[in-house]
Scaffold this motif. Structure first.
Motif, PDB file in Angstrom:
ATOM      1  N   THR A 209      24.583  -0.322  21.309  1.00 34.99           N
ATOM      2  CA  THR A 209      24.915  -1.082  22.517  1.00 34.99           C
ATOM      3  C   THR A 209      24.845  -0.195  23.744  1.00 34.99           C
ATOM      4  OG1 THR A 209      26.400  -2.431  21.154  1.00 34.99           O
ATOM      5  CG2 THR A 209      26.624  -2.628  23.547  1.00 34.99           C
ATOM      6  N   ASN A 210      25.275   1.059  23.589  1.00 31.05           N
ATOM      7  CA  ASN A 210      25.197   2.011  24.690  1.00 31.05           C
ATOM      8  C   ASN A 210      23.750   2.307  25.067  1.00 31.05           C
ATOM      9  OD1 ASN A 210      25.416   5.400  25.302  1.00 31.05           O
ATOM     10  ND2 ASN A 210      26.619   3.984  26.503  1.00 31.05           N
ATOM     11  N   PHE A 211      22.875   2.451  24.069  1.00 33.24           N
ATOM     12  CA  PHE A 211      21.452   2.712  24.338  1.00 33.24           C
ATOM     13  C   PHE A 211      20.795   1.544  25.072  1.00 33.24           C
ATOM     14  CE2 PHE A 211      21.068   5.585  20.327  1.00 33.24           C
ATOM     15  CZ  PHE A 211      21.728   6.586  21.003  1.00 33.24           C
ATOM     16  N   MET A 212      21.230   0.317  24.769  1.00 23.86           N
ATOM     17  CA  MET A 212      20.616  -0.868  25.365  1.00 23.86           C
ATOM     18  C   MET A 212      21.165  -1.175  26.753  1.00 23.86           C
ATOM     19  SD  MET A 212      18.359  -1.790  23.189  1.00 23.86           S
ATOM     20  CE  MET A 212      17.901  -3.403  23.819  1.00 23.86           C
ATOM     21  N   ASP A 213      22.134  -0.407  27.204  1.00 22.47           N
ATOM     22  CA  ASP A 213      22.760  -0.658  28.501  1.00 22.47           C
ATOM     23  C   ASP A 213      22.000   0.085  29.595  1.00 22.47           C
ATOM     24  OD1 ASP A 213      24.607  -1.580  30.378  1.00 22.47           O
ATOM     25  OD2 ASP A 213      25.844   0.219  30.159  1.00 22.47           O
ATOM     26  N   GLY A 214      20.785  -0.407  29.897  1.00 20.44           N
ATOM     27  CA  GLY A 214      19.992   0.231  30.936  1.00 20.44           C
ATOM     28  C   GLY A 214      19.287  -0.747  31.836  1.00 20.44           C
ATOM     29  N   SER A 215      19.667  -2.024  31.724  1.00 18.46           N
ATOM     30  CA  SER A 215      19.070  -3.058  32.567  1.00 18.46           C
ATOM     31  C   SER A 215      20.151  -4.069  32.911  1.00 18.46           C
ATOM     32  CB  SER A 215      17.910  -3.742  31.825  1.00 18.46           C
ATOM     33  OG  SER A 215      17.358  -4.780  32.603  1.00 18.46           O
TER      34      SER A 215
ATOM     35  N   LEU B 171      13.555   5.062  18.209  1.00 14.78           N
ATOM     36  CA  LEU B 171      13.885   6.369  17.635  1.00 14.78           C
ATOM     37  C   LEU B 171      12.783   6.848  16.695  1.00 14.78           C
ATOM     38  CD1 LEU B 171      17.706   5.979  16.879  1.00 14.78           C
ATOM     39  CD2 LEU B 171      16.656   7.414  18.634  1.00 14.78           C
ATOM     40  N   ILE B 172      12.261   5.946  15.874  1.00 21.63           N
ATOM     41  CA  ILE B 172      11.178   6.316  14.962  1.00 21.63           C
ATOM     42  C   ILE B 172       9.936   6.729  15.748  1.00 21.63           C
ATOM     43  CG2 ILE B 172       9.586   5.415  13.218  1.00 21.63           C
ATOM     44  CD1 ILE B 172      11.905   3.613  12.255  1.00 21.63           C
ATOM     45  N   TRP B 173       9.614   5.972  16.783  1.00 19.79           N
ATOM     46  CA  TRP B 173       8.441   6.275  17.610  1.00 19.79           C
ATOM     47  C   TRP B 173       8.601   7.634  18.284  1.00 19.79           C
ATOM     48  CZ3 TRP B 173       7.678   7.056  22.876  1.00 19.79           C
ATOM     49  CH2 TRP B 173       6.351   7.026  23.311  1.00 19.79           C
ATOM     50  N   ARG B 174       9.789   7.921  18.816  1.00 23.76           N
ATOM     51  CA  ARG B 174      10.011   9.203  19.492  1.00 23.76           C
ATOM     52  C   ARG B 174       9.994  10.358  18.490  1.00 23.76           C
ATOM     53  NH1 ARG B 174      11.680   9.740  24.520  1.00 23.76           N
ATOM     54  NH2 ARG B 174      12.971  11.572  24.013  1.00 23.76           N
ATOM     55  N   ALA B 175      10.537  10.121  17.288  1.00 21.74           N
ATOM     56  CA  ALA B 175      10.525  11.173  16.275  1.00 21.74           C
ATOM     57  C   ALA B 175       9.085  11.504  15.865  1.00 21.74           C
ATOM     58  CB  ALA B 175      11.335  10.737  15.059  1.00 21.74           C
ATOM     59  N   ARG B 176       8.253  10.480  15.692  1.00 25.04           N
ATOM     60  CA  ARG B 176       6.853  10.714  15.321  1.00 25.04           C
ATOM     61  C   ARG B 176       6.084  11.416  16.439  1.00 25.04           C
ATOM     62  NH1 ARG B 176       3.588   5.920  12.778  1.00 25.04           N
ATOM     63  NH2 ARG B 176       2.180   7.711  12.621  1.00 25.04           N
ATOM     64  N   ALA B 177       6.512  11.160  17.689  1.00 29.68           N
ATOM     65  CA  ALA B 177       5.847  11.799  18.821  1.00 29.68           C
ATOM     66  C   ALA B 177       6.388  13.195  19.089  1.00 29.68           C
ATOM     67  CB  ALA B 177       6.002  10.926  20.069  1.00 29.68           C
ATOM     68  N   GLY B 178       7.372  13.631  18.296  1.00 29.27           N
ATOM     69  CA  GLY B 178       7.938  14.969  18.453  1.00 29.27           C
ATOM     70  C   GLY B 178       8.849  15.100  19.657  1.00 29.27           C
ATOM     71  N   ARG B 179       9.454  13.996  20.091  1.00 30.73           N
ATOM     72  CA  ARG B 179      10.337  14.031  21.258  1.00 30.73           C
ATOM     73  C   ARG B 179      11.791  14.161  20.829  1.00 30.73           C
ATOM     74  NH1 ARG B 179       7.474   9.564  25.329  1.00 30.73           N
ATOM     75  NH2 ARG B 179       5.341  10.349  25.039  1.00 30.73           N
ATOM     76  N   HIS B 180      12.595  14.775  21.689  1.00 30.69           N
ATOM     77  CA  HIS B 180      13.995  15.033  21.388  1.00 30.69           C
ATOM     78  C   HIS B 180      14.750  13.711  21.335  1.00 30.69           C
ATOM     79  CE1 HIS B 180      17.959  16.799  21.384  1.00 30.69           C
ATOM     80  NE2 HIS B 180      17.448  18.021  21.399  1.00 30.69           N
ATOM     81  N   LEU B 181      15.478  13.471  20.240  1.00 29.10           N
ATOM     82  CA  LEU B 181      16.149  12.186  20.058  1.00 29.10           C
ATOM     83  C   LEU B 181      17.402  12.040  20.917  1.00 29.10           C
ATOM     84  CD1 LEU B 181      15.823  11.630  16.202  1.00 29.10           C
ATOM     85  CD2 LEU B 181      14.322  10.864  18.047  1.00 29.10           C
ATOM     86  N   LEU B 182      18.009  13.148  21.323  1.00 28.88           N
ATOM     87  CA  LEU B 182      19.224  13.081  22.136  1.00 28.88           C
ATOM     88  C   LEU B 182      18.931  13.153  23.635  1.00 28.88           C
ATOM     89  CD1 LEU B 182      21.698  15.335  20.105  1.00 28.88           C
ATOM     90  CD2 LEU B 182      21.447  12.842  20.052  1.00 28.88           C
ATOM     91  N   GLU B 183      17.672  13.259  23.980  1.00 28.42           N
ATOM     92  CA  GLU B 183      17.279  13.383  25.380  1.00 28.42           C
ATOM     93  C   GLU B 183      17.198  12.001  26.030  1.00 28.42           C
ATOM     94  OE1 GLU B 183      14.024  16.234  27.276  1.00 28.42           O
ATOM     95  OE2 GLU B 183      13.128  14.469  26.352  1.00 28.42           O
ATOM     96  N   ALA B 184      17.719  11.876  27.260  1.00 29.34           N
ATOM     97  CA  ALA B 184      17.625  10.608  27.984  1.00 29.34           C
ATOM     98  C   ALA B 184      16.155  10.261  28.217  1.00 29.34           C
ATOM     99  CB  ALA B 184      18.362  10.711  29.314  1.00 29.34           C
ATOM    100  N   HIS B 185      15.825   8.978  28.083  1.00 32.64           N
ATOM    101  CA  HIS B 185      14.425   8.579  28.176  1.00 32.64           C
ATOM    102  C   HIS B 185      14.311   7.137  28.666  1.00 32.64           C
ATOM    103  CE1 HIS B 185      14.733   6.020  24.573  1.00 32.64           C
ATOM    104  NE2 HIS B 185      15.536   6.961  24.103  1.00 32.64           N
TER     105      HIS B 185
END
Length: 344
Positions: free
Chosen positions: A149-155, A258-272
């Motif tokens: 819910t926290n992750f989805m709170d951006g709009s 999260l799966i897409w970012r992990a496959r792209a080698g991006r930091h999972l805890l980084e704001a995006h």
């Protein structure tokens, strides 16, 4: 109960005005945050205070050690407090996750116990869970829902608007379970609590949809914790799949991203800004249209659960999950590539 439900939106609206006057603001960061100027935040504090006052009107919830309600209420309260400190003084992201994991496990250890795990095509009685696995699974569920819910709170209007619809569906379902019996009073208590929080959130949404007040981590973590707690109560009476079906509009976007970012080698805890709803915002969609789209998907999930679930059981999740994942992949392959090509 009805007078409280009718009055809470107005009370919450006024308390939100008080929060705005306090002057605690969320500043733009030039990245994940989409506002162009500082916006008042911590609207979740107004929602929480409205619910507390509402509880005084309808009477105290039946808190007993037998039904596990104290642990769930403490979990929701602790999540609100963690979010409150993050809003007002700022918490290290890793510390915040650690605290949420701790309170999730404590709630799982002392709250309602999930005795069986059901597979959609498995035996009707399900598979018995050892205590350690039940605690781990429930703790993970509570932790995931608070963060999702926290992750989805951006709009503006998206997270709290969709969560309100989820709470209404949960309140209806829990009321059905309470009437069906037998129970410990937990279903009735959670039905009343989810209805009160949904009513209070309506007053907040009047400000939030217009972009004049954010809920902050106080509200998003608290709302996610309540969704997880109410979903657990449903799972203990039915299966784990009913709450999952209802919350698919959040869970699909969070886990697929999260799966897409992990496959792209991006930091999972980084704001995006890689969530599906953020892609729409980056493409120029107004906030209200994105929020309306997620509300529509939440209504589809709720209708699928309340209308089709009794007929087809948890198997309906395969249809809704395939639909949600298909839409996510299609958006990433079309709009996502267009934005990447434009450098947006």
């Amino acid at each position: 109960m009805i007078p409280a439900l009718l009055g809470l939106p107005f009370l919450s609206f006024l308390l939100c005005l008080l929060v705005i006057r306090l002057g605690v603001k969320d500043a733009p960061d030039g990245g994940r945050k989409t506002q162009t100027a500082p916006v008042p935040t911590a609207g979740g504090a107004a929602i929480a205070l409205s619910v507390i006052l509402g509880l005084f009107l309808v009477g105290v919830l039946p808190v007993t050690s037998q039904n596990g309600l104290p642990a769930l209420l403490l979990f929701v309260f602790a999540s609100v407090i963690i979010g409150f400190f993050d809003d007002f003084i700022g918490l290290n992201p890793k510390l915040k996750l650690l605290l949420l994991a701790l309170v999730s496990l404590l709630a799982a250890a002392f709250g309602p116990r999930l005795g069986y795990f059901h597979l959609p095509f498995g035996p009707s009685e399900g598979y018995a869970l050892p205590v350690w696995l039940s605690v781990a699974g429930v703790g993970l569920w509570l932790f995931v829902m608070a963060n999702a819910t926290n992750f989805m709170d951006g709009s503006n209007g998206l997270a709290m608007g969709s969560a309100t619809l989820m709470l209404i569906a949960l309140s209806i379902l829990l009321n059905w379970l309470a009437l069906a019996g037998p129970g410990t009073g937990l279903e009735r208590a959670m039905s009343d609590l989810t209805a009160l929080v949904a009513a209070a959130t309506l007053g907040f949404l009047a400000w939030n949809v217009a972009g004049r007040l954010f809920v902050g981590d106080t509200g998003s973590l608290g709302m996610g914790a309540l969704l997880g707690a109410a979903g657990l109560v449903v799972a203990c009476r039915l299966t784990v799949w009913e709450p999952v079906i209802l919350m698919l509009p959040f869970l699909v976007d969070v886990f697929m991203t999260l799966i897409w970012r992990a496959r792209a080698g991006r930091h999972l805890l980084e704001a995006h800004r890689d969530h599906a709803y953020q892609l729409f915002l980056r493409a120029g969609w107004p906030h209200w249209k994105v929020a309306l789209l997620w509300a529509a998907m939440t209504l589809v999930s709720g209708a699928g659960l309340l209308a089709l679930g009794p007929l087809f059981g948890a198997e309906v999740i395969f249809v809704l999950l395939a639909l949600g994942m298909g839409l996510w992949v299609w958006q990433r392959a079309t709009l996502g590539r267009q934005l990447a090509a434009k450098g947006l």
